[in-house]
Write a protein that holds these residues in place. Sequence first.
Motif, PDB file in Angstrom:
ATOM      1  N   THR A 171       0.824  -1.209   0.000  1.00 42.33           N
ATOM      2  CA  THR A 171       0.000   0.000   0.000  1.00 42.33           C
ATOM      3  C   THR A 171       0.858   1.259   0.000  1.00 42.33           C
ATOM      4  O   THR A 171       0.601   2.210  -0.759  1.00 42.33           O
ATOM      5  CB  THR A 171      -0.924   0.002   1.228  1.00 42.33           C
ATOM      6  N   ALA A 172       1.894   1.287   0.824  1.00 41.31           N
ATOM      7  CA  ALA A 172       2.736   2.477   0.920  1.00 41.31           C
ATOM      8  C   ALA A 172       3.492   2.740  -0.380  1.00 41.31           C
ATOM      9  O   ALA A 172       3.633   3.894  -0.802  1.00 41.31           O
ATOM     10  CB  ALA A 172       3.715   2.322   2.079  1.00 41.31           C
ATOM     11  N   ALA A 173       3.974   1.683  -1.031  1.00 38.92           N
ATOM     12  CA  ALA A 173       4.684   1.859  -2.296  1.00 38.92           C
ATOM     13  C   ALA A 173       3.744   2.401  -3.369  1.00 38.92           C
ATOM     14  O   ALA A 173       4.116   3.289  -4.155  1.00 38.92           O
ATOM     15  CB  ALA A 173       5.295   0.536  -2.740  1.00 38.92           C
ATOM     16  N   GLN A 174       2.526   1.882  -3.424  1.00 37.42           N
ATOM     17  CA  GLN A 174       1.539   2.372  -4.393  1.00 37.42           C
ATOM     18  C   GLN A 174       1.186   3.826  -4.106  1.00 37.42           C
ATOM     19  O   GLN A 174       1.111   4.655  -5.026  1.00 37.42           O
ATOM     20  CB  GLN A 174       0.292   1.497  -4.344  1.00 37.42           C
ATOM     21  N   ASP A 175       0.955   4.134  -2.834  1.00 37.97           N
ATOM     22  CA  ASP A 175       0.594   5.506  -2.458  1.00 37.97           C
ATOM     23  C   ASP A 175       1.717   6.483  -2.784  1.00 37.97           C
ATOM     24  O   ASP A 175       1.471   7.586  -3.292  1.00 37.97           O
ATOM     25  CB  ASP A 175       0.269   5.566  -0.965  1.00 37.97           C
ATOM     26  N   LEU A 176       2.944   6.096  -2.482  1.00 39.47           N
ATOM     27  CA  LEU A 176       4.074   6.990  -2.739  1.00 39.47           C
ATOM     28  C   LEU A 176       4.242   7.255  -4.226  1.00 39.47           C
ATOM     29  O   LEU A 176       4.475   8.397  -4.644  1.00 39.47           O
ATOM     30  CB  LEU A 176       5.359   6.391  -2.165  1.00 39.47           C
ATOM     31  N   THR A 177       4.124   6.215  -5.030  1.00 41.93           N
ATOM     32  CA  THR A 177       4.274   6.379  -6.481  1.00 41.93           C
ATOM     33  C   THR A 177       3.231   7.331  -7.041  1.00 41.93           C
ATOM     34  O   THR A 177       3.548   8.241  -7.819  1.00 41.93           O
ATOM     35  CB  THR A 177       4.181   5.015  -7.179  1.00 41.93           C
ATOM     36  N   GLN A 178       1.978   7.145  -6.643  1.00 41.81           N
ATOM     37  CA  GLN A 178       0.914   8.019  -7.138  1.00 41.81           C
ATOM     38  C   GLN A 178       1.083   9.447  -6.638  1.00 41.81           C
ATOM     39  O   GLN A 178       0.871  10.409  -7.388  1.00 41.81           O
ATOM     40  CB  GLN A 178      -0.449   7.477  -6.713  1.00 41.81           C
ATOM     41  N   SER A 179       1.507   9.601  -5.399  1.00 39.19           N
ATOM     42  CA  SER A 179       1.715  10.952  -4.856  1.00 39.19           C
ATOM     43  C   SER A 179       2.858  11.661  -5.569  1.00 39.19           C
ATOM     44  O   SER A 179       2.779  12.867  -5.838  1.00 39.19           O
ATOM     45  CB  SER A 179       1.995  10.876  -3.356  1.00 39.19           C
ATOM     46  N   ALA A 180       3.913  10.935  -5.879  1.00 37.95           N
ATOM     47  CA  ALA A 180       5.032  11.544  -6.598  1.00 37.95           C
ATOM     48  C   ALA A 180       4.593  12.038  -7.970  1.00 37.95           C
ATOM     49  O   ALA A 180       4.975  13.132  -8.407  1.00 37.95           O
ATOM     50  CB  ALA A 180       6.167  10.523  -6.735  1.00 37.95           C
ATOM     51  N   ILE A 181       3.770  11.255  -8.659  1.00 38.32           N
ATOM     52  CA  ILE A 181       3.262  11.660  -9.975  1.00 38.32           C
ATOM     53  C   ILE A 181       2.358  12.880  -9.845  1.00 38.32           C
ATOM     54  O   ILE A 181       2.425  13.817 -10.658  1.00 38.32           O
ATOM     55  CB  ILE A 181       2.519  10.489 -10.635  1.00 38.32           C
ATOM     56  N   ASP A 182       1.516  12.907  -8.815  1.00 43.11           N
ATOM     57  CA  ASP A 182       0.631  14.059  -8.605  1.00 43.11           C
ATOM     58  C   ASP A 182       1.435  15.328  -8.320  1.00 43.11           C
ATOM     59  O   ASP A 182       1.115  16.413  -8.826  1.00 43.11           O
ATOM     60  CB  ASP A 182      -0.321  13.783  -7.441  1.00 43.11           C
ATOM     61  N   LEU A 183       2.483  15.216  -7.516  1.00 40.19           N
ATOM     62  CA  LEU A 183       3.309  16.382  -7.221  1.00 40.19           C
ATOM     63  C   LEU A 183       4.051  16.867  -8.459  1.00 40.19           C
ATOM     64  O   LEU A 183       4.205  18.076  -8.684  1.00 40.19           O
ATOM     65  CB  LEU A 183       4.302  16.047  -6.102  1.00 40.19           C
ATOM     66  N   LEU A 184       4.490  15.925  -9.276  1.00 32.85           N
ATOM     67  CA  LEU A 184       5.154  16.286 -10.526  1.00 32.85           C
ATOM     68  C   LEU A 184       4.190  17.039 -11.442  1.00 32.85           C
ATOM     69  O   LEU A 184       4.541  18.071 -12.038  1.00 32.85           O
ATOM     70  CB  LEU A 184       5.674  15.032 -11.221  1.00 32.85           C
ATOM     71  N   ALA A 185       2.951  16.538 -11.548  1.00 31.01           N
ATOM     72  CA  ALA A 185       1.952  17.179 -12.399  1.00 31.01           C
ATOM     73  C   ALA A 185       1.599  18.574 -11.885  1.00 31.01           C
ATOM     74  O   ALA A 185       1.404  19.511 -12.673  1.00 31.01           O
ATOM     75  CB  ALA A 185       0.690  16.310 -12.471  1.00 31.01           C
ATOM     76  N   LEU A 186       1.540  18.729 -10.578  1.00 30.85           N
ATOM     77  CA  LEU A 186       1.172  20.023 -10.005  1.00 30.85           C
ATOM     78  C   LEU A 186       2.230  21.082 -10.316  1.00 30.85           C
ATOM     79  O   LEU A 186       1.894  22.243 -10.587  1.00 30.85           O
ATOM     80  CB  LEU A 186       1.003  19.874  -8.492  1.00 30.85           C
ATOM     81  N   HIS A 187       3.509  20.690 -10.323  1.00 28.46           N
ATOM     82  CA  HIS A 187       4.582  21.644 -10.611  1.00 28.46           C
ATOM     83  C   HIS A 187       4.780  21.880 -12.104  1.00 28.46           C
ATOM     84  O   HIS A 187       5.535  22.781 -12.490  1.00 28.46           O
ATOM     85  CB  HIS A 187       5.908  21.150 -10.008  1.00 28.46           C
ATOM     86  N   GLY A 188       4.116  21.076 -12.928  1.00 25.88           N
ATOM     87  CA  GLY A 188       4.218  21.279 -14.371  1.00 25.88           C
ATOM     88  C   GLY A 188       5.644  21.119 -14.877  1.00 25.88           C
ATOM     89  O   GLY A 188       6.407  20.276 -14.407  1.00 25.88           O
ATOM     90  N   SER A 189       6.044  21.947 -15.811  1.00 22.75           N
ATOM     91  CA  SER A 189       7.373  21.837 -16.412  1.00 22.75           C
ATOM     92  C   SER A 189       8.476  22.148 -15.410  1.00 22.75           C
ATOM     93  O   SER A 189       9.604  21.661 -15.552  1.00 22.75           O
ATOM     94  CB  SER A 189       7.490  22.779 -17.614  1.00 22.75           C
ATOM     95  N   ASP A 190       8.172  22.933 -14.366  1.00 20.47           N
ATOM     96  CA  ASP A 190       9.175  23.206 -13.336  1.00 20.47           C
ATOM     97  C   ASP A 190       9.575  21.917 -12.612  1.00 20.47           C
ATOM     98  O   ASP A 190      10.736  21.717 -12.269  1.00 20.47           O
ATOM     99  CB  ASP A 190       8.633  24.217 -12.315  1.00 20.47           C
ATOM    100  N   GLY A 191       8.602  21.038 -12.387  1.00 22.54           N
ATOM    101  CA  GLY A 191       8.894  19.781 -11.704  1.00 22.54           C
ATOM    102  C   GLY A 191       9.647  18.809 -12.570  1.00 22.54           C
ATOM    103  O   GLY A 191      10.417  17.977 -12.070  1.00 22.54           O
ATOM    104  N   TYR A 192       9.450  18.895 -13.889  1.00 18.80           N
ATOM    105  CA  TYR A 192      10.093  17.952 -14.794  1.00 18.80           C
ATOM    106  C   TYR A 192      11.578  18.238 -14.964  1.00 18.80           C
ATOM    107  O   TYR A 192      12.343  17.361 -15.346  1.00 18.80           O
ATOM    108  CB  TYR A 192       9.385  17.984 -16.155  1.00 18.80           C
ATOM    109  N   ARG A 193      11.993  19.449 -14.680  1.00 15.43           N
ATOM    110  CA  ARG A 193      13.412  19.773 -14.772  1.00 15.43           C
ATOM    111  C   ARG A 193      14.199  19.004 -13.714  1.00 15.43           C
ATOM    112  O   ARG A 193      13.685  18.682 -12.650  1.00 15.43           O
ATOM    113  CB  ARG A 193      13.628  21.273 -14.571  1.00 15.43           C
ATOM    114  N   TYR A 194      15.477  18.737 -14.017  1.00 15.40           N
ATOM    115  CA  TYR A 194      16.296  17.985 -13.074  1.00 15.40           C
ATOM    116  C   TYR A 194      16.434  18.779 -11.786  1.00 15.40           C
ATOM    117  O   TYR A 194      16.785  19.958 -11.784  1.00 15.40           O
ATOM    118  CB  TYR A 194      17.686  17.705 -13.665  1.00 15.40           C
TER     119      TYR A 194
END
Length: 352
Positions: free
Chosen positions: A270-293
């Motif tokens: 459960t924790a691994a699934q939750d973390l993966t989805q949360s990381a993707i959501d945070l990346l999407a929220l930051h848009g292109s700023d989050g995609y940068r290294y």
Amino acid sequence: MPVSRDFGGAGCNGLEFVAAFEALAGTMRSLGFAMAAANQATLIDCIHSMGTREQQIALLPRLLDGEPGATAISERGTGTEIRALQARLTGDKHGYRLNGHKYNISLAPDASIILVAARYDDDARTHTSLVLLDAALPGIVRSGPQGTLGVRDLPIGDLQFDDVPVDRQRVLGAPRDGLKWLMHIASMNRAYFALSCASVVRPFLADALAYAAERKILDVPIDAHQYVQRRLVDVRMRAERSRWMALAALGQWLHGDPDALESCSIAKITAAQDLTQSAIDLLALHGSDGYRYGALSTFVTDALAMVSAGGTEEMHRRNVFAQMQRRRERDMKTAVYTPAVEDTAETSAESA
């Protein structure tokens, strides 16, 4: 913290260490560091709880002083499937010999002390054995750090054992008793990995809250939009869900509850699934700023590592299903006959 003062520890209880570990994992912004700390804690607990007095005196001070240790279970092609172990411990006149190969082992490139799981054949039966080795022993060859997608701050490598001499004093418990100790170790590690997943997301969620309050579109902060609020709330809910599941599993483990074996696997999945989805959501929220290294993109690739770290989802599901089957068999053996309603009515009438 949980190591007794006799061996240089602080003599704290297990719950105090859980609280400290959670705070550490939630502060460091490094999933790799949290995994390394969990692995080190698991090895220390293993020796402290199960080792002989001689093993404790020889190894615990070294680990408490910061020498890294590795727990070598995983093998190429079979992962952490205990029944498929190919590394083999065989007896000789001086003790034992160890041969085999271990794959994707955390801290292997730098470890001074290595706990190895191997098969041991005795009287036509196969057992699981655990041995504690000094990395300087002849016959131990290890790779350098392997290239990985994420958790690059956690050195991961391979270990080769070529006819390594193993004194009888290096075996943890009896050669035939390794399986129960290995399950104890694995359960603890899974629960701490789950707690790491729940904790490590906190500073990144704090960053996202600040970003959403400052980032404006048409002079309106993006956190005024419900879909942004939903993403942030979902990250928070997942972290809390994973946290409490991990804490419950650790509570069972600390109290010796037999259901901890199942609960720790459920918490890890459960924790691994939750973390993966949360990381993707945070990346999407930051848009292109989050995609940068940077810190966030590194966090996203680290989160993906938890899909297989500490055992794949499929392996944990097999474990949970096996525990379900055992519980069913146990319940069937202890089931008590309960009369049907009509039987009870007839008995009452006869009594009257």
